[in-house]
Design a protein around this motif. Structure first.
Motif, PDB file in Angstrom:
ATOM      1  N   PHE A  70       0.845  -1.181   0.000  1.00  9.55           N
ATOM      2  CA  PHE A  70       0.000   0.000   0.000  1.00  9.55           C
ATOM      3  C   PHE A  70       0.888   1.241   0.000  1.00  9.55           C
ATOM      4  N   THR A  71       0.332   2.369  -0.390  1.00 13.50           N
ATOM      5  CA  THR A  71       1.114   3.601  -0.449  1.00 13.50           C
ATOM      6  C   THR A  71       0.696   4.605   0.608  1.00 13.50           C
ATOM      7  N   GLU A  72      -0.205   4.243   1.498  1.00 10.50           N
ATOM      8  CA  GLU A  72      -0.768   5.219   2.426  1.00 10.50           C
ATOM      9  C   GLU A  72       0.111   5.462   3.651  1.00 10.50           C
ATOM     10  N   ALA A  73       0.111   4.537   4.555  1.00 10.64           N
ATOM     11  CA  ALA A  73       0.811   4.710   5.821  1.00 10.64           C
ATOM     12  C   ALA A  73       2.110   3.916   5.807  1.00 10.64           C
ATOM     13  N   ARG A  74       3.086   4.383   6.574  1.00 10.39           N
ATOM     14  CA  ARG A  74       4.389   3.718   6.549  1.00 10.39           C
ATOM     15  C   ARG A  74       4.325   2.307   7.112  1.00 10.39           C
ATOM     16  N   TYR A  75       3.394   2.047   8.014  1.00 11.67           N
ATOM     17  CA  TYR A  75       3.297   0.704   8.592  1.00 11.67           C
ATOM     18  C   TYR A  75       2.536  -0.265   7.689  1.00 11.67           C
ATOM     19  N   THR A  76       1.957   0.214   6.578  1.00 15.15           N
ATOM     20  CA  THR A  76       1.325  -0.701   5.626  1.00 15.15           C
ATOM     21  C   THR A  76       2.140  -0.846   4.348  1.00 15.15           C
ATOM     22  N   PRO A  79       5.246  -4.218   5.679  1.00 14.31           N
ATOM     23  CA  PRO A  79       4.874  -4.753   6.992  1.00 14.31           C
ATOM     24  C   PRO A  79       6.029  -5.386   7.758  1.00 14.31           C
ATOM     25  N   SER A  80       7.001  -5.968   7.066  1.00 12.27           N
ATOM     26  CA  SER A  80       8.104  -6.611   7.780  1.00 12.27           C
ATOM     27  C   SER A  80       9.071  -5.597   8.380  1.00 12.27           C
ATOM     28  N   GLN A  81       9.031  -4.357   7.898  1.00 14.75           N
ATOM     29  CA  GLN A  81       9.952  -3.339   8.383  1.00 14.75           C
ATOM     30  C   GLN A  81       9.257  -2.285   9.239  1.00 14.75           C
ATOM     31  N   ALA A  82       7.988  -2.500   9.557  1.00  9.75           N
ATOM     32  CA  ALA A  82       7.215  -1.492  10.277  1.00  9.75           C
ATOM     33  C   ALA A  82       7.457  -1.565  11.773  1.00  9.75           C
ATOM     34  N   ASP A  83       7.391  -0.421  12.384  1.00  8.93           N
ATOM     35  CA  ASP A  83       7.421  -0.319  13.839  1.00  8.93           C
ATOM     36  C   ASP A  83       6.067  -0.790  14.359  1.00  8.93           C
ATOM     37  N   HIS A  84       6.052  -1.604  15.409  1.00  9.20           N
ATOM     38  CA  HIS A  84       4.792  -2.162  15.898  1.00  9.20           C
ATOM     39  C   HIS A  84       3.901  -1.097  16.531  1.00  9.20           C
ATOM     40  N   ASN A  85       4.460   0.005  16.933  1.00 13.19           N
ATOM     41  CA  ASN A  85       3.672   1.068  17.540  1.00 13.19           C
ATOM     42  C   ASN A  85       3.268   2.157  16.551  1.00 13.19           C
ATOM     43  N   GLY A 101      -5.080   0.030   6.590  1.00 17.70           N
ATOM     44  CA  GLY A 101      -4.819  -0.468   7.938  1.00 17.70           C
ATOM     45  C   GLY A 101      -5.862  -1.453   8.420  1.00 17.70           C
ATOM     46  N   SER A 102      -7.062  -1.370   7.874  1.00 17.08           N
ATOM     47  CA  SER A 102      -8.095  -2.325   8.255  1.00 17.08           C
ATOM     48  C   SER A 102      -8.026  -3.603   7.427  1.00 17.08           C
ATOM     49  N   VAL A 103      -7.278  -3.583   6.319  1.00 18.10           N
ATOM     50  CA  VAL A 103      -7.140  -4.769   5.466  1.00 18.10           C
ATOM     51  C   VAL A 103      -5.945  -5.611   5.889  1.00 18.10           C
ATOM     52  N   LEU A 104      -4.880  -4.955   6.260  1.00 18.26           N
ATOM     53  CA  LEU A 104      -3.639  -5.632   6.618  1.00 18.26           C
ATOM     54  C   LEU A 104      -3.717  -6.128   8.063  1.00 18.26           C
TER      55      LEU A 104
END
Length: 113
Positions: A70-76, A79-85, A101-104
């Motif tokens: 996805f291109t929206e939020a950095r945590y989407t 996913p393997s490189q995203a901060d959990h918070n 964020g509701s799909v992932l």
């Protein structure tokens, strides 16, 4: 003068088409279409495996990272490189404002999937 008209032996009688006959024909056509999708999917499996093997070899050779989903939020994005918070950076009880964020699904802690 009244003449009795008897049907000729070669003449066929026409029966009216009932709505149930049309429904049965439509159902049979739909069943054939569904069966055709399964046949088509089965034919594409071998081609898909060969294509996947070529793509995996290309990814290995070029050293590419994860796919950006996805291109929206950095945590989407990755996913393997995203901060959990990261989803809760604005507020711990903030509502999700990115549709992706509701799909992932949330990341699994510990690195196991």
């Amino acid at each position: 003068m009244q003449q009795d008209h008897a049907p000729a032996p070669a003449e066929r009688q026409h029966f009216p088409v009932r709505p149930a006959d049309l429904a049965l024909a439509a159902l049979a056509l739909a069943c054939l279409a569904v069966a055709g999708t399964f046949v088509h999917a089965r034919q594409g499996v071998d081609q898909g495996r060969a294509s996947l093997a070529r793509q995996a070899e290309l990814v290995e050779r070029l050293g590419l990272t994860d796919l950006a989903l996805f291109t929206e939020a950095r945590y989407t994005r990755h996913p393997s490189q995203a901060d959990h918070n990261a989803p809760f950076q604005d507020h711990p009880l903030a509502l999700e404002h990115f549709p992706s964020g509701s799909v992932l699904p949330p990341a699994v802690l510990g690195g196991e999937r």
